[in-house]
Design an enzyme around this catalytic site. Structure first.
Site, mmCIF file in Angstrom:
data_model
loop_
_atom_site.group_PDB
_atom_site.id
_atom_site.type_symbol
_atom_site.label_atom_id
_atom_site.label_comp_id
_atom_site.label_asym_id
_atom_site.label_seq_id
_atom_site.Cartn_x
_atom_site.Cartn_y
_atom_site.Cartn_z
ATOM 1 N N LEU A 1 -0.553 7.092 4.092
ATOM 2 C CA LEU A 1 0.548 6.941 5.042
ATOM 3 C C LEU A 1 1.666 6.092 4.455
ATOM 4 C CD1 LEU A 1 -1.528 6.422 8.331
ATOM 5 C CD2 LEU A 1 -0.678 8.543 7.301
ATOM 6 N N PRO B 1 -1.492 4.005 14.867
ATOM 7 C CA PRO B 1 -1.742 5.442 14.695
ATOM 8 C C PRO B 1 -3.149 5.822 15.159
ATOM 9 C CG PRO B 1 -1.168 4.347 12.589
ATOM 10 C CD PRO B 1 -1.541 3.292 13.581
ATOM 11 N N GLY C 1 0.826 -1.209 0.000
ATOM 12 C CA GLY C 1 0.000 0.000 0.000
ATOM 13 C C GLY C 1 0.857 1.255 0.000
ATOM 14 N N ARG D 1 -2.718 -2.900 -5.583
ATOM 15 C CA ARG D 1 -3.450 -3.497 -6.718
ATOM 16 C C ARG D 1 -3.332 -2.651 -7.975
ATOM 17 N NH1 ARG D 1 -8.937 -3.377 -3.452
ATOM 18 N NH2 ARG D 1 -7.947 -1.382 -3.026
ATOM 19 N N TYR E 1 -7.770 0.587 18.018
ATOM 20 C CA TYR E 1 -8.902 -0.317 18.299
ATOM 21 C C TYR E 1 -8.546 -1.781 18.068
ATOM 22 C CZ TYR E 1 -10.350 0.390 13.290
ATOM 23 O OH TYR E 1 -10.419 0.484 11.922
HETATM 24 C C1 HXC Z 1 -21.340 -2.292 3.094
HETATM 25 C C2 HXC Z 1 -19.814 -2.775 1.436
HETATM 26 C C3 HXC Z 1 -19.403 -1.434 1.389
HETATM 27 C C4 HXC Z 1 -20.047 -0.512 2.276
HETATM 28 C C5 HXC Z 1 -18.236 -2.537 -0.061
HETATM 29 N N1 HXC Z 1 -19.072 -3.415 0.520
HETATM 30 N N2 HXC Z 1 -18.424 -1.310 0.460
HETATM 31 N N3 HXC Z 1 -20.756 -3.211 2.269
HETATM 32 N N4 HXC Z 1 -20.998 -0.983 3.102
HETATM 33 N N5 HXC Z 1 -19.706 0.785 2.305
HETATM 34 C C6 HXC Z 1 -19.199 -4.837 0.211
HETATM 35 C C7 HXC Z 1 -19.509 -5.117 -1.256
HETATM 36 O O1 HXC Z 1 -20.889 -4.975 -1.520
HETATM 37 C C8 HXC Z 1 -19.016 -6.549 -1.379
HETATM 38 O O2 HXC Z 1 -19.915 -7.469 -0.809
HETATM 39 C C9 HXC Z 1 -17.785 -6.563 -0.502
HETATM 40 O O3 HXC Z 1 -17.941 -5.482 0.420
HETATM 41 C C10 HXC Z 1 -16.498 -6.346 -1.289
HETATM 42 O O4 HXC Z 1 -16.620 -5.134 -2.012
HETATM 43 P P1 HXC Z 1 -15.779 -4.848 -3.350
HETATM 44 O O5 HXC Z 1 -16.070 -3.449 -3.751
HETATM 45 O O6 HXC Z 1 -16.009 -5.946 -4.332
HETATM 46 O O7 HXC Z 1 -14.299 -5.057 -2.780
HETATM 47 P P2 HXC Z 1 -12.904 -4.557 -3.322
HETATM 48 O O8 HXC Z 1 -13.018 -4.049 -4.742
HETATM 49 O O9 HXC Z 1 -11.957 -5.635 -3.029
HETATM 50 O O10 HXC Z 1 -12.593 -3.242 -2.422
HETATM 51 C C11 HXC Z 1 -12.268 -3.367 -1.057
HETATM 52 C C12 HXC Z 1 -12.884 -2.228 -0.227
HETATM 53 C C13 HXC Z 1 -12.539 -0.834 -0.810
HETATM 54 C C14 HXC Z 1 -12.330 -2.401 1.198
HETATM 55 C C15 HXC Z 1 -14.391 -2.380 -0.182
HETATM 56 O O11 HXC Z 1 -13.056 0.193 0.029
HETATM 57 C C16 HXC Z 1 -11.051 -0.647 -0.969
HETATM 58 O O12 HXC Z 1 -10.492 -0.959 -2.005
HETATM 59 N N6 HXC Z 1 -10.372 -0.131 0.074
HETATM 60 C C17 HXC Z 1 -8.902 0.029 0.093
HETATM 61 C C18 HXC Z 1 -8.440 1.289 0.784
HETATM 62 C C19 HXC Z 1 -9.024 1.524 2.137
HETATM 63 O O13 HXC Z 1 -10.027 0.929 2.550
HETATM 64 N N7 HXC Z 1 -8.392 2.460 2.844
HETATM 65 C C20 HXC Z 1 -8.817 2.872 4.172
HETATM 66 C C21 HXC Z 1 -7.946 2.299 5.228
HETATM 67 S S1 HXC Z 1 -8.313 3.199 6.633
HETATM 68 P P3 HXC Z 1 -21.003 -8.294 -1.683
HETATM 69 O O14 HXC Z 1 -21.672 -9.188 -0.694
HETATM 70 O O15 HXC Z 1 -21.937 -7.265 -2.278
HETATM 71 O O16 HXC Z 1 -20.225 -9.048 -2.727
HETATM 72 C C22 HXC Z 1 -8.031 2.346 7.990
HETATM 73 C C23 HXC Z 1 -8.046 3.277 9.196
HETATM 74 C C24 HXC Z 1 -8.182 2.614 10.516
HETATM 75 O O17 HXC Z 1 -7.824 1.180 7.996
HETATM 76 C C25 HXC Z 1 -8.321 3.536 11.712
HETATM 77 C C26 HXC Z 1 -8.718 4.945 11.518
HETATM 78 C C27 HXC Z 1 -8.733 5.816 12.727
HETATM 79 P P1 NAP Z 2 -4.999 4.348 2.140
HETATM 80 O O1 NAP Z 2 -4.292 5.462 1.495
HETATM 81 O O2 NAP Z 2 -6.338 3.953 1.644
HETATM 82 O O3 NAP Z 2 -4.027 3.094 2.138
HETATM 83 C C1 NAP Z 2 -4.412 1.778 1.948
HETATM 84 C C2 NAP Z 2 -3.504 1.172 0.907
HETATM 85 O O4 NAP Z 2 -3.721 -0.230 0.852
HETATM 86 C C3 NAP Z 2 -3.728 1.727 -0.489
HETATM 87 O O5 NAP Z 2 -2.491 2.158 -1.024
HETATM 88 C C4 NAP Z 2 -4.274 0.551 -1.274
HETATM 89 O O6 NAP Z 2 -3.795 0.575 -2.629
HETATM 90 C C5 NAP Z 2 -3.692 -0.622 -0.504
HETATM 91 N N1 NAP Z 2 -4.501 -1.830 -0.648
HETATM 92 C C6 NAP Z 2 -5.818 -1.983 -0.358
HETATM 93 N N2 NAP Z 2 -6.214 -3.226 -0.632
HETATM 94 C C7 NAP Z 2 -5.112 -3.892 -1.082
HETATM 95 C C8 NAP Z 2 -4.881 -5.218 -1.516
HETATM 96 N N3 NAP Z 2 -5.856 -6.126 -1.538
HETATM 97 N N4 NAP Z 2 -3.636 -5.560 -1.905
HETATM 98 C C9 NAP Z 2 -2.635 -4.640 -1.880
HETATM 99 N N5 NAP Z 2 -2.791 -3.384 -1.486
HETATM 100 C C10 NAP Z 2 -4.016 -3.006 -1.092
HETATM 101 O O7 NAP Z 2 -5.196 4.625 3.725
HETATM 102 P P2 NAP Z 2 -4.169 5.078 4.869
HETATM 103 O O8 NAP Z 2 -4.930 5.940 5.779
HETATM 104 O O9 NAP Z 2 -2.900 5.559 4.293
HETATM 105 O O10 NAP Z 2 -3.909 3.695 5.639
HETATM 106 C C11 NAP Z 2 -2.614 3.120 5.716
HETATM 107 C C12 NAP Z 2 -2.543 2.226 6.945
HETATM 108 O O11 NAP Z 2 -2.679 2.999 8.130
HETATM 109 C C13 NAP Z 2 -3.601 1.155 7.024
HETATM 110 O O12 NAP Z 2 -3.050 -0.040 7.574
HETATM 111 C C14 NAP Z 2 -4.590 1.728 7.990
HETATM 112 O O13 NAP Z 2 -5.385 0.731 8.620
HETATM 113 C C15 NAP Z 2 -3.647 2.411 8.952
HETATM 114 N N6 NAP Z 2 -4.261 3.433 9.788
HETATM 115 C C16 NAP Z 2 -4.607 4.637 9.255
HETATM 116 C C17 NAP Z 2 -5.113 5.621 10.075
HETATM 117 C C18 NAP Z 2 -5.469 6.976 9.550
HETATM 118 O O14 NAP Z 2 -5.930 7.807 10.333
HETATM 119 N N7 NAP Z 2 -5.249 7.268 8.277
HETATM 120 C C19 NAP Z 2 -5.296 5.350 11.445
HETATM 121 C C20 NAP Z 2 -4.930 4.121 11.940
HETATM 122 C C21 NAP Z 2 -4.404 3.167 11.109
HETATM 123 P P3 NAP Z 2 -4.651 0.055 -3.896
HETATM 124 O O15 NAP Z 2 -6.020 0.583 -3.746
HETATM 125 O O16 NAP Z 2 -3.879 0.579 -5.071
HETATM 126 O O17 NAP Z 2 -4.583 -1.449 -3.826
#
Ligand code: HXC
Ligand code: NAP
Length: 293
Positions: free
Chosen positions: A27, A197, A22, A47, A156
């Site tokens: 981050l 974080p 990622g 990805r 969490y």
């Molecule tokens: C309910 C949802 C949904 C939503 C997707 N789904 N979004 N369900 N509410 N908002 C469901 C879909 O309908 C599907 O189920 C399943 O989840 C998979 O969805 P896809 O879109 O096919 O998955 P995919 O293309 O693999 O994408 C994964 C993703 C997407 C997680 C849904 O958001 C993504 O690519 N995220 C990557 C980056 C990311 O999330 N960054 C944030 C990290 S922040 P069904 O049953 O319909 O097939 C973080 C911070 C932590 O971790 C702490 C902060 C303080």
């Molecule tokens: P972000 O920019 O959305 O980063 C998530 C990264 O994961 C993206 O670069 C995404 O790239 C990659 N990723 C998602 N699905 C993947 C897969 N299946 N295979 C490979 N790569 C994948 O969010 P962020 O805030 O920087 O988060 C980074 C990390 O910090 C995460 O572990 C998150 O849980 C943690 N975190 C963040 C916060 C915050 O406040 N931001 C707080 C606590 C913890 P692609 O979409 O190109 O695959």
């Protein structure tokens, strides 16, 4: 206060190769940038290869460092094994694995399909497990030592959290993996640590955790005793220390960087912060008057 400054000395990571999952956004990109500035070679994976190629060009230009962009969905072990091979082919060795890739979104748990829950577990827990296993086996087979695995969790991971239950479940697993292997694989010359974080605004997280009006409605800075969110450089400073040789005796630790956020939520009487200063004389008098009871 100079919390936006860069911490480590120049060349602190010179000669190291670091894989950042990622690494093309948020981050992961911030940590990658700093690792390059400190002299490391960095492999960024995710990805989306077009995004990674653009970031590679941007960061090589900005830092003069070397970046390899590798498409790899961490959910699939065969892709992870190919990523290990591509990294070693390019740089000869890998010293550090930074498990940063994640997926997350807010939702009441009863609205989630089984596949939605699986998707988050697969990216966060299985992805970390896949990368850790593939690199760990490689290092053990090659008899290479002085390796570091750094996992990004969240606070969490131990408190749990409503509305992000798959993420909380997965991050708790990642923390258990970190602590378990810190002991088991120390004999192979690997150390394992995690960073938890608090709020560090990124597009990826904020679009999924605070969509639309929620950004204004729930100002996360207000939950933090220090009354601000984190700066990306602060996290990069901590990560650079933990992957560097300066932290060689730190193993099995999770370091929280959240301005005191989770403790504020946990301490039973922390809510008394809402009491105005001028009320304390009266409250003290009331308490003292009950002394003889
Ligand atoms: C309910 C949802 C949904 C939503 C997707 N789904 N979004 N369900 N509410 N908002 C469901 C879909 O309908 C599907 O189920 C399943 O989840 C998979 O969805 P896809 O879109 O096919 O998955 P995919 O293309 O693999 O994408 C994964 C993703 C997407 C997680 C849904 O958001 C993504 O690519 N995220 C990557 C980056 C990311 O999330 N960054 C944030 C990290 S922040 P069904 O049953 O319909 O097939 C973080 C911070 C932590 O971790 C702490 C902060 C303080
Ligand atoms: P972000 O920019 O959305 O980063 C998530 C990264 O994961 C993206 O670069 C995404 O790239 C990659 N990723 C998602 N699905 C993947 C897969 N299946 N295979 C490979 N790569 C994948 O969010 P962020 O805030 O920087 O988060 C980074 C990390 O910090 C995460 O572990 C998150 O849980 C943690 N975190 C963040 C916060 C915050 O406040 N931001 C707080 C606590 C913890 P692609 O979409 O190109 O695959």
């Amino acid at each position: 206060m100079n919390y936006k400054n860069k911490m480590l000395r120049d060349d602190a990571l010179k000669g190291k190769t670091i894989v950042v999952t990622g690494g093309g956004s948020g981050l992961g990109k911030a940590m990658t940038t700093y690792f390059l500035e400190l002299g490391a070679n960095v492999v960024i994976t995710s990805r989306n290869i077009e995004k990674l190629q653009a970031v590679k060009a941007e960061l090589e230009e900005k830092t003069g460092g070397k970046v390899l962009a590798v498409q790899c969905d961490v959910r699939h072990y065969d892709q992870v094994e190919a990523m290990v091979k591509a990294s070693v082919d390019a740089f000869g060795k890998v010293d550090v694995l930074l498990n940063n890739a994640a997926g997350n979104f807010i939702s009441p748990t009863e609205r989630l399909s089984a596949n939605a829950f699986d998707t988050i577990i697969d990216i966060v827990l299985k992805g970390t497990q896949n990368c850790t296993l593939a690199f760990g086996k490689y290092w053990i087979n090659q008899k290479e030592t002085d390796k570091v695995v750094l996992n990004i969790v969240t606070t969490y991971a131990w408190t749990g959290s409503a509305y992000v239950v798959p993420s909380a479940t997965a991050k708790a697993g990642v923390l258990a993996l970190t602590r378990s292997l810190a002991v088991e694989w120390a004999k192979y010359g690997m150390r394992f640590n995690a960073i938890a974080p608090g709020p560090f605004p990124t597009k990826g997280a904020w679009d999924r955790l605070l969509p639309g009006e929620l950004k204004e409605k729930f100002d996360l800075a207000k939950k933090v005793p220090l009354k601000r969110v984190g700066e990306h450089q602060e996290l990069a400073n901590l990560a650079a220390y933990l992957v560097s040789d300066f932290s060689a005796y730190v193993n099995g630790e999770v370091i929280t960087i959240d301005g005191g956020e989770w403790l504020k939520g946990a301490g039973q009487m922390n809510l008394l912060e809402a009491i105005p200063e001028e009320m304390w004389d009266m409250l003290e008098a009331m308490i003292r008057s009950k002394k003889s009871n």
